[in-house]
Design a protein around this motif. Structure first.
Motif, PDB file in Angstrom:
ATOM      1  N   ILE A  62      -4.650   8.157   8.737  1.00 10.72           N
ATOM      2  CA  ILE A  62      -5.052   7.020   7.903  1.00 10.72           C
ATOM      3  C   ILE A  62      -4.701   5.704   8.583  1.00 10.72           C
ATOM      4  N   ASN A  63      -5.680   4.843   8.664  1.00 10.03           N
ATOM      5  CA  ASN A  63      -5.480   3.453   9.084  1.00 10.03           C
ATOM      6  C   ASN A  63      -6.470   2.626   8.275  1.00 10.03           C
ATOM      7  N   SER A  64      -6.041   2.216   7.082  1.00  8.46           N
ATOM      8  CA  SER A  64      -6.969   1.578   6.146  1.00  8.46           C
ATOM      9  C   SER A  64      -6.254   0.535   5.299  1.00  8.46           C
ATOM     10  N   PRO A  65      -6.915  -0.607   5.066  1.00  5.82           N
ATOM     11  CA  PRO A  65      -6.337  -1.629   4.184  1.00  5.82           C
ATOM     12  C   PRO A  65      -6.569  -1.339   2.709  1.00  5.82           C
ATOM     13  N   GLY A  66      -7.262  -0.237   2.406  1.00  4.48           N
ATOM     14  CA  GLY A  66      -7.539   0.104   1.012  1.00  4.48           C
ATOM     15  C   GLY A  66      -9.024   0.050   0.722  1.00  4.48           C
ATOM     16  N   VAL A  88      -0.643  14.393   6.152  1.00  2.00           N
ATOM     17  CA  VAL A  88      -1.120  13.018   6.286  1.00  2.00           C
ATOM     18  C   VAL A  88      -0.278  12.301   7.333  1.00  2.00           C
ATOM     19  N   LYS A  89      -0.956  11.627   8.252  1.00  2.00           N
ATOM     20  CA  LYS A  89      -0.272  10.842   9.280  1.00  2.00           C
ATOM     21  C   LYS A  89      -0.796   9.408   9.220  1.00  2.00           C
ATOM     22  N   ILE A  90       0.105   8.474   8.998  1.00  2.00           N
ATOM     23  CA  ILE A  90      -0.259   7.057   8.919  1.00  2.00           C
ATOM     24  C   ILE A  90       0.082   6.421  10.260  1.00  2.00           C
ATOM     25  N   ASP A  91      -0.947   6.011  10.985  1.00  2.00           N
ATOM     26  CA  ASP A  91      -0.701   5.468  12.323  1.00  2.00           C
ATOM     27  C   ASP A  91      -0.846   3.957  12.389  1.00  2.00           C
ATOM     28  N   GLY A  92      -1.350   3.343  11.336  1.00  2.00           N
ATOM     29  CA  GLY A  92      -1.494   1.891  11.327  1.00  2.00           C
ATOM     30  C   GLY A  92      -1.028   1.326  10.001  1.00  2.00           C
ATOM     31  N   ILE A  93      -1.914   1.368   9.024  1.00  2.00           N
ATOM     32  CA  ILE A  93      -1.595   0.855   7.695  1.00  2.00           C
ATOM     33  C   ILE A  93      -2.242   1.744   6.644  1.00  2.00           C
ATOM     34  N   LEU A 109       3.654  11.800   7.110  1.00  2.46           N
ATOM     35  CA  LEU A 109       4.373  11.312   8.277  1.00  2.46           C
ATOM     36  C   LEU A 109       3.875   9.912   8.611  1.00  2.46           C
ATOM     37  N   MET A 110       4.795   9.030   8.968  1.00  2.00           N
ATOM     38  CA  MET A 110       4.424   7.662   9.315  1.00  2.00           C
ATOM     39  C   MET A 110       4.853   7.333  10.736  1.00  2.00           C
ATOM     40  N   SER A 111       3.992   6.612  11.426  1.00  2.00           N
ATOM     41  CA  SER A 111       4.366   6.095  12.732  1.00  2.00           C
ATOM     42  C   SER A 111       5.494   5.083  12.549  1.00  2.00           C
ATOM     43  N   PRO A 112       6.412   4.974  13.511  1.00  2.00           N
ATOM     44  CA  PRO A 112       7.499   3.993  13.376  1.00  2.00           C
ATOM     45  C   PRO A 112       7.012   2.553  13.334  1.00  2.00           C
ATOM     46  N   VAL A 113       5.761   2.315  13.707  1.00  2.00           N
ATOM     47  CA  VAL A 113       5.224   0.951  13.683  1.00  2.00           C
ATOM     48  C   VAL A 113       4.165   0.779  12.594  1.00  2.00           C
TER      49      VAL A 113
END
Length: 271
Positions: A62-66, A88-93, A109-113
């Motif tokens: 997921i990399n989405s502003p909504g 689920v892996k969040i790599d951006g937002i 799971l979330m990326s550290p950034v």
């Protein structure tokens, strides 16, 4: 409608069983349903058909502003109903409606950034007071439904979640992990350092210091809190300018004008 999702499938070997299995990856990038799914039966059906067309574990990046909350709710339900595991892996937002979809993961799971943001739903309304009240009631119901997804994942109280949404809360990976929105942080294991066998226990630093992501470094940002803080500072600054001065007026030094005038008259009489 322009598709905002993309599938990529590949065959991998299970390290435990040695058997080949399908690994499916779903990419959600950009706005979720820029053209709303409301009154749209074709697009949700297309997404569901693609999801259910294969078996095997699914990884959702997921990399989405909504975007559209109706679409997010349907995607959430479809992923929760999927028979195999969903990671689920969040790599951006993952903001707004995208954060709701993220809660569908068996593991998040979330990326550290990366960042995760939750806030109240919004809409536009037109009409008289009755129509405005309908819009208010509708938004209240939508908020309750969103809280349901957050509550299932985090275990936080509804009051706490409502407060976080009211404040429009931004969380980094550490804070999301602390609050229960995420289960782990991507690449964490790769950054952990094994202790040197030659080092003694006395010289070994505290375990928490060895962690690449310290708990105290978690960041939680509230737009409302920042706005209120700025307003308070401006109000204090304005009051200090408008307040009457309490300073004592400077005292005149030397002789007064009357004294100088009398002295001048005396000099005239002696000329």
């Amino acid at each position: 409608m322009r598709k905002f999702w993309k599938w990529k499938n590949r065959t991998v070997t299970n390290q435990e069983t040695g058997q080949e299995q399908m690994e499916r990856t779903l990419f959600l990038n950009g706005t979720i349903a820029e053209e709303t799914w409301f009154d749209d039966d074709i697009t949700p059906a297309l997404f569901k058909d693609e999801l259910m067309s294969e078996s095997g574990r699914v990884t959702v990046w997921i990399n989405s502003p909504g975007g559209d909350c109706v679409a997010a709710a349907q995607i959430y339900n479809m992923l929760k109903d999927y028979k195999d595991s969903v990671t689920v892996k969040i790599d951006g937002i993952a903001a707004s409606a995208a954060s709701v979809i993220a809660m569908a993961g068996d593991e998040v799971l979330m990326s550290p950034v990366s960042m995760l943001m939750i806030h109240n739903p919004a809409t536009a309304a037109f009409g008289d007071s009755a129509e405005m009240q309908k819009a208010i009631d509708m938004l209240s119901g939508v908020k309750d439904s969103i809280i349901n997804a957050y509550e299932v994942k985090t275990g936080l109280s509804r009051a706490k979640l409502s407060h976080l949404m009211d404040a429009e809360t931004w969380m980094d990976a550490n804070k999301a992990l602390e609050l229960g929105f995420a289960d782990d942080i991507l690449f964490r294991n790769a950054q952990k350092q094994e202790p040197d066998e030659e080092d003694s226990d006395e010289n070994e630093p505290d375990k928490e210091e060895n962690l690449p992501f310290k708990k105290e470094s978690a960041v939680l940002f509230s737009r409302r809190a920042v706005a209120n803080s700025l307003i308070n500072k401006l109000a204090t600054h304005t009051k200090s300018k408008d307040a009457p001065s309490s300073a004592v007026p400077p005292q005149a030094e030397g002789r007064s004008i009357d004294e100088l005038y009398n002295q001048l008259n005396i000099i005239k009489h002696h000329i």
